[in-house]
Scaffold this motif. Sequence first.
Motif, short mmCIF file in Angstrom:
data_model
loop_
_atom_site.label_atom_id
_atom_site.label_comp_id
_atom_site.label_asym_id
_atom_site.label_seq_id
_atom_site.Cartn_x
_atom_site.Cartn_y
_atom_site.Cartn_z
N GLY A 36 0.67 -1.34 -0.12
CA GLY A 36 -0.09 -0.07 -0.08
C GLY A 36 0.92 1.36 -0.04
O GLY A 36 0.33 2.17 -0.50
N GLN A 106 -4.03 9.20 -5.82
CA GLN A 106 -5.00 7.94 -5.06
C GLN A 106 -3.92 7.50 -4.16
O GLN A 106 -4.27 6.33 -3.33
N ARG A 110 -5.84 3.50 -0.92
CA ARG A 110 -6.27 2.03 -1.02
C ARG A 110 -5.38 1.07 -0.18
O ARG A 110 -4.15 1.39 0.01
N VAL A 152 -13.70 -4.32 -4.88
CA VAL A 152 -12.26 -4.33 -4.86
C VAL A 152 -11.73 -4.53 -6.29
O VAL A 152 -12.55 -4.81 -7.11
N ALA A 166 -6.80 -4.49 -4.32
CA ALA A 166 -6.90 -3.36 -4.14
C ALA A 166 -8.33 -2.79 -3.36
O ALA A 166 -9.08 -3.08 -4.31
N LEU A 167 -8.42 -2.21 -2.49
CA LEU A 167 -9.68 -1.91 -1.93
C LEU A 167 -9.49 -0.68 -1.17
O LEU A 167 -8.37 -0.08 -0.82
N PHE A 168 -10.53 0.18 -1.01
CA PHE A 168 -10.70 1.41 -0.24
C PHE A 168 -9.95 1.18 0.99
O PHE A 168 -10.55 0.28 1.65
N ARG A 169 -9.20 1.95 1.52
CA ARG A 169 -8.39 1.64 2.82
C ARG A 169 -9.47 1.53 4.08
O ARG A 169 -9.19 0.98 4.91
#
Lengths: 192, 89
Positions: A36, A106, A110, A152, A166-169
Amino acid sequence: MAEPRWKPVTAWEGIAAPGLFGRIDGAPGVIIELGGHVGMASVSAPAAALGAHYGLALTEAPRAYKIGDMTLIWTAPAQWLATSDDRSLADRLGAALSGVAAVADQSDARAVVRLSGPKARDVLAKGCLVDLHPRAFGPGQVAMTVFGHINVMLRQIDERPTFEIALFRSMAESFWHWLGAAAGEFGADIRG
Amino acid sequence: MRITCPYCGERDVREFSYLGGEPGPRPEGRDADIETMFEHVYQRPNPAGPIREYWYHAAGCHSWLIAERDTRTHAIAAVTAAADREVRS
């Protein structure tokens, strides 16, 4: 007055830590690399325009392209996610793609995780709505999908296979609940 | 039920959300009478048979799609991106 001291943390801080997890006998079935701390940018431009800029045949289809130190990932029509170890990626792309694409930073938005090892596919198969059998999904392919109701970006990097998610943190802890439960029976080697 | 997104390929219906039947073209509001506007805004087709309807690939590529589905069998004849559709008159 003391200066405020900021400590950068990845999305996995306080959620997942390096070490062995789950089944303890035998070799770990899955290797989970917590990531990340990368440069990441969203790029908005049709495939044809972006492809013309890079001299590549980009298409509006879920695939990832390696361009220098950057990976360009299709996420939606005329939408891409660019990643690189270079933390200044967004600034660099913003300048390079002026007049071609809209670029937004960004980085740190993520949580990123990479899965490899003999049971990586079995772990993902427990929660994935996409067929990950080698006949249906391979290196370079991308799927915008869900795991446990969490949106994701999933992609396969190589034949081993290595997968990246990868996904929204803000969803990292919820996703880790799912991943830990799914990976536990195979034994996981978590690397920071 | 599985829907073949024109971008992402065949996906589980849980990735999509449903809007409803595709309405006809919007009447010219200043010319149309109230009944015509009521029909356009509120009335949706609900046939026992083929229908053109909106689906949104919410958990995927965020594209609005038009599926041609038979409501009796759930058989889907075609799915196209709504952005590419011909505006019917």
